[in-house]
Design a protein around this motif. Structure first.
Motif, PDB file in Angstrom:
ATOM      1  N   ASP A 150      28.640  43.722 -36.012  1.00 54.01           N
ATOM      2  CA  ASP A 150      27.517  44.246 -36.859  1.00 54.01           C
ATOM      3  C   ASP A 150      27.959  45.713 -37.136  1.00 54.01           C
ATOM      4  N   THR A 151      27.754  46.068 -37.728  1.00 53.24           N
ATOM      5  CA  THR A 151      29.548  47.512 -38.552  1.00 53.24           C
ATOM      6  C   THR A 151      28.427  48.690 -38.018  1.00 53.24           C
ATOM      7  N   TRP A 152      26.536  48.502 -38.063  1.00 52.69           N
ATOM      8  CA  TRP A 152      25.858  50.281 -36.969  1.00 52.69           C
ATOM      9  C   TRP A 152      25.557  49.774 -35.391  1.00 52.69           C
ATOM     10  N   ALA A 156      30.493  52.174 -35.798  1.00 53.52           N
ATOM     11  CA  ALA A 156      29.504  53.042 -36.046  1.00 53.52           C
ATOM     12  C   ALA A 156      29.629  54.540 -34.759  1.00 53.52           C
ATOM     13  N   TYR A 286      34.713  46.920 -41.749  1.00 53.08           N
ATOM     14  CA  TYR A 286      33.358  46.566 -41.544  1.00 53.08           C
ATOM     15  C   TYR A 286      31.579  47.160 -42.201  1.00 53.08           C
ATOM     16  N   TRP A 287      32.169  48.009 -43.144  1.00 56.99           N
ATOM     17  CA  TRP A 287      31.052  48.106 -43.977  1.00 56.99           C
ATOM     18  C   TRP A 287      31.342  47.074 -45.504  1.00 56.99           C
TER      19      TRP A 287
END
Length: 288
Positions: A150-152, A156, A286-287
């Motif tokens: 999960d990117t966020w 993050a 990631y994004w």
């Protein structure tokens, strides 16, 4: 005896470069054996890192002693700065090669295998069942299905941690410039602590990816590029945190002044470089 303006300090012959070579060779051999399931690989990795720590402690201890006894002058300081500049330049090319590989795989090789690009006609003969998409485990779905990190989530949070560490390091630098050793020490403590938290968070992310997402080194080309890029960056964070910890120890002893503090600057340059590389990783790995 202090070095004069026109003298250049030349050290005595040293055994430390040989120790450095042996430690790196041992680490690389250990990793190669460990990846291929040979039990001795882990032992070699431990021995290699022990040799590396011994080399750093001894070699840099000699350099610190030479500096504190006044053997260095502006010419030597300039040589140190050039050496650190070219070391970081080599790191730029090191990470640039991996970013270039990621671009080639993602935008050229995968497209070609999926039937587009200048080699598109070979698609139906070689990989007719392959669908061009990213991320991919490649033709044959190597390693099975996997999910993305999960990117966020942790990435993050780690981005915020590294950006904050850049601010705390700059705050420490201001303290050094203003002859405020207390601010220097506090800023370095915060920076090293944030680096340790970053590494711990990344270790937790790896455990989750392996255990829950089935995202492993065997997950085709995406898994290998993901762990190579993020893993090498994590290693650089560890190295940077160790450098800053050494600078912290010297700061507590009052080794640095506004006029003589290149060791701090060298570690700060390296840390800010690591921050910039992570921003590239966050966006491209990631994004996007």
């Amino acid at each position: 005896m202090s070095a004069s303006k026109d003298q250049y300090f030349i050290p005595e012959p040293s055994h430390w470069p040989i120790v450095a070579m042996l430690s790196i060779l041992t680490i690389l051999m250990g990793f190669a054996l460990a990846v291929n399931g040979v039990g001795a690989g882990t032992l070699l990795i431990i021995v290699g890192f022990a040799l590396l720590a011994y080399m750093f402690f001894g070699w840099f201890g000699d350099v610190v002693g030479e500096n504190l006894t006044g053997k260095y002058n502006n010419q030597v300081d300039n040589s140190f700065r050039q050496g650190m500049f070219w070391f970081i330049a080599s790191e730029v090319f090191f990470f640039g090669s991996f970013f270039g590989s990621l671009y080639y795989i993602r935008n050229i090789a995968v497209e070609w295998l999926g039937g587009t690009g200048y080699l598109a006609p070979t698609h139906e003969f070689i990989t007719s069942q392959f669908v061009s998409q990213w991320p991919t485990a490649g033709p044959g779905n190597l390693g099975g299905n996997f999910a993305l990190v999960d990117t966020w989530g942790v990435p993050a949070i780690n981005t915020a941690i590294l950006l904050t560490s850049g601010l705390t390091l700059t705050w420490a630098h201001w303290g050094l410039k203003n002859n405020n050793n207390r601010q220097l020490v506090r800023g370095l403590i915060l920076t090293v602590a944030l680096g340790v938290i970053f590494v711990a968070m990344q270790a937790q992310e790896y455990g989750h990816a392996y255990g829950q997402l089935n995202l492993t080194l065997e997950s085709g080309v995406y898994g290998s590029t993901f762990y190579i890029l993020t893993g090498f960056h994590g290693f650089h964070v560890i190295v940077g945190a160790l450098m800053l910890a050494a600078v912290l120890g010297r700061s507590m002893k009052g080794h640095f002044t506004e006029e003589n503090h290149f060791a701090f600057e060298a570690a700060a340059w390296y840390w800010h470089f690591v921050d910039v590389v992570w921003l590239g990783l966050f966006v491209l790995v990631y994004w996007m």
